[in-house]
Structure formats: C-alpha cells, structure tokens
Design a protein around this motif. Structure first.
Motif, PDB file in Angstrom:
ATOM      1  N   VAL A  72       0.833  -1.206   0.000  1.00  0.00           N
ATOM      2  CA  VAL A  72       0.000   0.000   0.000  1.00  0.00           C
ATOM      3  C   VAL A  72       0.867   1.254   0.000  1.00  0.00           C
ATOM      4  N   LEU A  73       1.878   1.305   0.860  1.00  0.00           N
ATOM      5  CA  LEU A  73       2.731   2.486   0.934  1.00  0.00           C
ATOM      6  C   LEU A  73       3.499   2.707  -0.364  1.00  0.00           C
ATOM      7  N   LYS A  74       4.006   1.628  -0.953  1.00  0.00           N
ATOM      8  CA  LYS A  74       4.724   1.743  -2.228  1.00  0.00           C
ATOM      9  C   LYS A  74       3.800   2.231  -3.328  1.00  0.00           C
ATOM     10  N   ALA A  75       2.564   1.748  -3.318  1.00  0.00           N
ATOM     11  CA  ALA A  75       1.600   2.175  -4.340  1.00  0.00           C
ATOM     12  C   ALA A  75       1.291   3.663  -4.201  1.00  0.00           C
ATOM     13  N   LEU A  76       1.109   4.120  -2.979  1.00  0.00           N
ATOM     14  CA  LEU A  76       0.788   5.529  -2.750  1.00  0.00           C
ATOM     15  C   LEU A  76       1.915   6.439  -3.229  1.00  0.00           C
ATOM     16  N   PHE A  77       3.147   6.106  -2.858  1.00  0.00           N
ATOM     17  CA  PHE A  77       4.266   6.944  -3.270  1.00  0.00           C
ATOM     18  C   PHE A  77       4.533   6.848  -4.769  1.00  0.00           C
ATOM     19  N   SER A  78       4.265   5.680  -5.359  1.00  0.00           N
ATOM     20  CA  SER A  78       4.425   5.526  -6.800  1.00  0.00           C
ATOM     21  C   SER A  78       3.467   6.435  -7.554  1.00  0.00           C
ATOM     22  N   ILE A  79       2.231   6.500  -7.099  1.00  0.00           N
ATOM     23  CA  ILE A  79       1.234   7.382  -7.732  1.00  0.00           C
ATOM     24  C   ILE A  79       1.664   8.841  -7.577  1.00  0.00           C
ATOM     25  N   LEU A  80       2.115   9.204  -6.387  1.00  0.00           N
ATOM     26  CA  LEU A  80       2.536  10.584  -6.152  1.00  0.00           C
ATOM     27  C   LEU A  80       3.725  10.980  -7.024  1.00  0.00           C
ATOM     28  N   GLU A  81       4.591  10.030  -7.282  1.00  0.00           N
ATOM     29  CA  GLU A  81       5.771  10.320  -8.089  1.00  0.00           C
ATOM     30  C   GLU A  81       5.454  10.377  -9.576  1.00  0.00           C
ATOM     31  N   LYS A  82       4.573   9.499 -10.054  1.00  0.00           N
ATOM     32  CA  LYS A  82       4.399   9.303 -11.498  1.00  0.00           C
ATOM     33  C   LYS A  82       3.160   9.966 -12.085  1.00  0.00           C
ATOM     34  N   VAL A  83       2.149  10.255 -11.255  1.00  0.00           N
ATOM     35  CA  VAL A  83       0.873  10.728 -11.809  1.00  0.00           C
ATOM     36  C   VAL A  83       0.535  12.106 -11.229  1.00  0.00           C
ATOM     37  N   ARG A  84       1.439  13.034 -11.355  1.00  0.00           N
ATOM     38  CA  ARG A  84       1.265  14.357 -10.757  1.00  0.00           C
ATOM     39  C   ARG A  84       0.240  15.216 -11.495  1.00  0.00           C
ATOM     40  N   GLU A  85      -0.110  14.830 -12.748  1.00  0.00           N
ATOM     41  CA  GLU A  85      -1.018  15.671 -13.529  1.00  0.00           C
ATOM     42  C   GLU A  85      -2.492  15.414 -13.236  1.00  0.00           C
ATOM     43  N   GLU A  86      -2.792  14.510 -12.311  1.00  0.00           N
ATOM     44  CA  GLU A  86      -4.180  14.238 -11.932  1.00  0.00           C
ATOM     45  C   GLU A  86      -4.421  14.843 -10.541  1.00  0.00           C
ATOM     46  N   PRO A  87      -4.811  16.100 -10.432  1.00  0.00           N
ATOM     47  CA  PRO A  87      -4.890  16.777  -9.125  1.00  0.00           C
ATOM     48  C   PRO A  87      -5.866  16.142  -8.145  1.00  0.00           C
ATOM     49  N   ALA A  88      -7.032  15.693  -8.636  1.00  0.00           N
ATOM     50  CA  ALA A  88      -7.995  15.074  -7.712  1.00  0.00           C
ATOM     51  C   ALA A  88      -7.431  13.781  -7.138  1.00  0.00           C
ATOM     52  N   LEU A  89      -6.766  13.007  -7.988  1.00  0.00           N
ATOM     53  CA  LEU A  89      -6.194  11.743  -7.544  1.00  0.00           C
ATOM     54  C   LEU A  89      -5.047  11.969  -6.568  1.00  0.00           C
ATOM     55  N   THR A  90      -4.127  12.859  -6.918  1.00  0.00           N
ATOM     56  CA  THR A  90      -2.959  13.046  -6.052  1.00  0.00           C
ATOM     57  C   THR A  90      -3.331  13.680  -4.710  1.00  0.00           C
ATOM     58  N   SER A  91      -4.297  14.594  -4.719  1.00  0.00           N
ATOM     59  CA  SER A  91      -4.707  15.177  -3.441  1.00  0.00           C
ATOM     60  C   SER A  91      -5.359  14.130  -2.562  1.00  0.00           C
ATOM     61  N   SER A  92      -6.100  13.209  -3.180  1.00  0.00           N
ATOM     62  CA  SER A  92      -6.728  12.133  -2.421  1.00  0.00           C
ATOM     63  C   SER A  92      -5.692  11.149  -1.881  1.00  0.00           C
ATOM     64  N   VAL A  93      -4.677  10.870  -2.699  1.00  0.00           N
ATOM     65  CA  VAL A  93      -3.610   9.971  -2.250  1.00  0.00           C
ATOM     66  C   VAL A  93      -2.863  10.591  -1.073  1.00  0.00           C
ATOM     67  N   LEU A  94      -2.568  11.887  -1.164  1.00  0.00           N
ATOM     68  CA  LEU A  94      -1.874  12.569  -0.067  1.00  0.00           C
ATOM     69  C   LEU A  94      -2.720  12.576   1.206  1.00  0.00           C
ATOM     70  N   ALA A  95      -4.012  12.838   1.049  1.00  0.00           N
ATOM     71  CA  ALA A  95      -4.894  12.837   2.213  1.00  0.00           C
ATOM     72  C   ALA A  95      -4.983  11.450   2.824  1.00  0.00           C
ATOM     73  N   THR A  96      -4.996  10.428   1.979  1.00  0.00           N
ATOM     74  CA  THR A  96      -5.045   9.044   2.468  1.00  0.00           C
ATOM     75  C   THR A  96      -3.747   8.683   3.187  1.00  0.00           C
ATOM     76  N   LEU A  97      -2.624   9.058   2.598  1.00  0.00           N
ATOM     77  CA  LEU A  97      -1.332   8.785   3.228  1.00  0.00           C
ATOM     78  C   LEU A  97      -1.238   9.494   4.580  1.00  0.00           C
ATOM     79  N   ASP A  98      -1.704  10.710   4.622  1.00  0.00           N
ATOM     80  CA  ASP A  98      -1.729  11.462   5.882  1.00  0.00           C
ATOM     81  C   ASP A  98      -2.587  10.732   6.910  1.00  0.00           C
ATOM     82  N   GLY A  99      -3.766  10.284   6.468  1.00  0.00           N
ATOM     83  CA  GLY A  99      -4.651   9.558   7.369  1.00  0.00           C
ATOM     84  C   GLY A  99      -4.029   8.293   7.913  1.00  0.00           C
TER      85      GLY A  99
END
Length: 445
Positions: A72-99
């Motif tokens: 799960v942690l690797k998937a979250l950071f992978s998305i944050l690193e590779k898919v920066r152009e999807e703002p709704a997705l990345t903000s949700s991933v960051l909020a989830t990681l924070d949670g």
C-alpha cells in the motif's frame, strides 16, 4: 463501505481546515488508474492495490496495513511520483497517506524502511508548489512531510537540512497561501525535535505563526489546541523559555486568556502543561501572578472535569500560584523591578503593599526612593505611571514621606510630568502631586 473509505481519509488534518473539499475528493475512485500502468508510468499492480485498499472499510484497511504495509505504501508513493497531472487523484492519495500515518504512527517507520535514500522527501516536496496544486494538496503534503522528517531526524543526520528548509517553507511562504491554521497543524509533528524548535524560533516562527493564531483563532478549540501544543513542546526546553517572556509576544498572557474562555479539557490540559513547564522560571511566574492565573484556575476547579490529568494539573498549578503570590507580593519583588528599571502592574503597586512596606525605603539613606524618583525619566510610560503611583503612596504612608519626597526631587519631577504628552502619565502625575501636597488624603472628596 463508503463510510469506511470516508473515515480513513478523514484522519487527514487537511480536512480540518477544508471540510467542504472532503466530499470533492471522493471522486478519486472514478479514475482509470490502470491506464498509467499500461503506459509503464506505474509499477504493475500498484493502481489495483490502491483501488482495492480504498474500497475496504476502516478495520479491513487497518488489518491490511498491520499484516503488510509495504504494497500500500509503495503504491501511494508511486502514484505521487508518477501521476502528478491528476490533481484530484494526487490530493486524495496525499490525504489518504496522511490519514494512514496519523492513525498509526508506527507506519512512519515502515515508510523510512522503504526509503533509505530519502527519495520520498523529494516526492513530497514537489507538491509544495503554489499555483500548481490546490491548497488541500499542499496542506496534506506539508503535514505528511512534517511527520516523515520528524521521524527521520531521530535516525538520519540528513533530516536536519530537510527540516530546516521545510521549516522555512512553513514560516515564510505557506501562511499566505494555505493559512496559519494549516501551517500550525504541519508544525505539530516537526516541533517534537529539539533542533527544529530552535530553527523555528530563530527564523521568527513565534512572531509569524503562533502569535497571530491567538488573534485570528482564539476560541476555536482545535486550532488553539494545536497552537498551544506547539508552545508546550517549545516550553520543554529551558533554554528556549526566554521567548515566552518577550513583551512583543506576550505569550503567557495569551495562554491564560485562552484558559479563561475555553471549555475543552484538552485545551486546558495542554495550556496548564505549558504554564507548568515555565514555573521553573521566576520571571514567568511573576507574569502568571500579575495576570491573575490563580483566579482562572480557581474558576476551572469549580467545573466538573472528567480528565484526571487535568484535575491534577489544576491542583498542582493552584498550589504553585498560591505559594508564588505569597513570595512575589513581598518587598523583594518590588526591589527586583526597581533594579531592572522596569515596573509592571501587580500586587507591589497597591495601597496595602505600601502600608506595609513604606518604612523599608529608609534603608541606606532612602537610596531606593532616589532610584524610584530616577525612574520618572524612563522612556517606558508604564514604568513612569507606576513610579508616580508608588511615590504618591510612599508620601501617604511614611510618617515623613512628603518631606523626603520633596527633598530627593520627587515633587518637582512629578510637577514637570504634568506637561507630558502621554495622557496616562499626565493623570498619574496629577494624582501623585495631590498625594504629596494634601495632608489628609482620606478626606479628599
């Protein structure tokens, strides 16, 4: 299922300041994340890991992370690193990681194990770019970065430089874009580290962030809790307690005022804890006495308090304040103010004090009276006003007070101050002269 998904994201502090944006971020589930895997942007399977995790309820998510957090942690950071152009997705991933990290602090250690080269820090920093990302994204990234850097600082020297640059970002750039409240939430994890506390104060963080929070968010219990938590952590370091005594910050008074108005036990607990840490400093205790902390504590003690820690703190601080008032209402306290050349309002500038202590000024041929008269030349209006008060009270309560004050030049200096441009000084001078000249003050109507 949706409720569980909501709750894991709700752990993010980003939603405390922006609750309205919480609903918008539920759209993450609609993203076709697999397309990034097919384009070799994401590691195969990482998108599916993320989607499956987000569909689970809260307890299932916790069990999955407990069993093996790495996928799960690797998937979250992978998305944050590779898919920066999807703002709704990345903000949700960051909020989830924070949670996730807020829900179980042990998982921060797992993040560091997956990231021996501190690559994740660089990934998170990329989201602290104003104009490119939403405030929600920046707030979540800032808080996650604070958690990670704080943990890193315990284990890696490299974290010190990361912490310094992150602190500068939080103090100098972030407040104008994401607001002070979000900055304070991001400060709470990182101020657990002593070296970061010093850096925070060195770059003016107390003045730029914490002092304005009392002006903007007083009475908002969550904001005040986090603000005073920062102060509590700073107060643990004796060498940093001098910042609490700066007049331009007036921090002790601000904390006491918050104690007066709050009903929340967690705010009371951290506020009293902060003040208790400062009781090893005599000057800090003097401020607490002068700001009538004992009265506030007495009012709190009359409430029904469920938290036993708060009950003990109220009792301890009450005892400390009662003892301190007995000590600080003595002639020695007044002498200490006199030697500093700065008088402050309090019990040493009252009629009862001068009834008891006027004859002490006879010592060394009225040396301390002469010093008191000398304070009438001070540039500090408050000191001049209090000096005029004390000279007037000495004149009233010493058998030869009027004569002695005149002889050492107190009367003529007071008369000169009638021309002061400061209304408060002008009025105090008039009252002082009346006390010097009127034989029977009690019959003045």
């Amino acid at each position: 299922m949706a409720e569980g998904r909501d709750r894991i994201m709700a752990f993010s502090v980003a939603f405390v300041t922006r609750p309205g944006e919480y609903l918008n971020n539920k759209e993450f589930i609609k993203h076709d994340i697999q397309k990034y895997e097919s384009g070799d942007m994401l590691e195969r399977g990482s998108g599916q890991v993320y989607l499956e995790f987000m569909k689970q309820d809260l307890e299932a998510q916790r069990q999955k992370l407990k069993a093996d957090p790495k996928p799960v942690l690797k998937a979250l950071f992978s998305i944050l690193e590779k898919v920066r152009e999807e703002p709704a997705l990345t903000s949700s991933v960051l909020a989830t990681l924070d949670g996730i990290l807020v829900d179980d602090h042990y998982l921060v250690t797992e993040v560091l194990r997956l990231d021996p080269d501190s690559k994740f820090v660089g990934i998170l920093k990329q989201y602290l770019t104003f104009g490119s990302y939403s405030a929600l994204t920046i707030e979540a990234a800032a808080h996650v970065l604070s958690i990670v850097i704080s943990e890193m600082a315990i284990k890696r020297k490299s974290a010190l430089e990361h912490g310094k640059t992150h602190m500068e970002f939080l103090v100098n750039q972030a407040p104008s874009e994401i607001g002070l409240e979000a900055v304070v939430y991001a400060l709470v994890p990182i101020l657990k580290v002593d070296s970061f506390k010093e850096e925070f104060l060195k770059i003016g963080g107390m003045r730029a962030v914490l002092v304005p929070m009392f002006e903007q968010k007083s009475g908002f219990h969550q904001a005040m809790y986090s603000t005073i938590c920062c102060l509590w952590m700073i107060s643990l370091n004796k060498e940093l307690q001098e910042y609490f005594l700066r007049k331009d910050y007036d921090i002790i008074h601000k904390v006491i005022k918050e104690l007066k108005r709050t009903e929340k036990e967690k705010v009371i607990r951290v506020a009293l804890g902060t003040l208790k840490n400062l009781t090893n400093n005599e000057d800090a205790v003097e401020v607490m006495v002068d700001k009538h902390l004992l009265n506030t504590i007495d009012n709190i003690s009359r409430r029904v308090i469920k938290d036993q820690d708060v009950v003990e703190l109220v009792k301890d601080m009450g005892n400390i304040m009662e003892s301190s008032i007995k000590v600080l209402s003595t002639y020695e306290k007044w002498l200490k103010e006199l030697e500093k050349g700065q008088l402050v309002p309090g019990v040493t500038h009252t009629e009862s004090f001068w009834k008891e202590n006027a004859k002490h000024l006879e010592e060394n041929t009225f040396l301390n009276l002469k010093k008191l008269v000398g304070l009438l030349d001070s540039d500090d209006a408050q000191t001049v006003v209090l000096a005029l008060h004390d000279i007037g009270e000495f004149s009233r309560h010493h058998p030869y007070g009027k004569t002695v004050v005149d002889k050492v030049g107190g009367k003529i200096k007071a008369m000169e101050l009638l021309q002061s441009e400061e209304p408060q000084v002008n009025q105090a001078a008039l009252l002082c002269i009346q006390k010097i000249m009127i034989r029977d003050w009690q019959q003045l109507s």
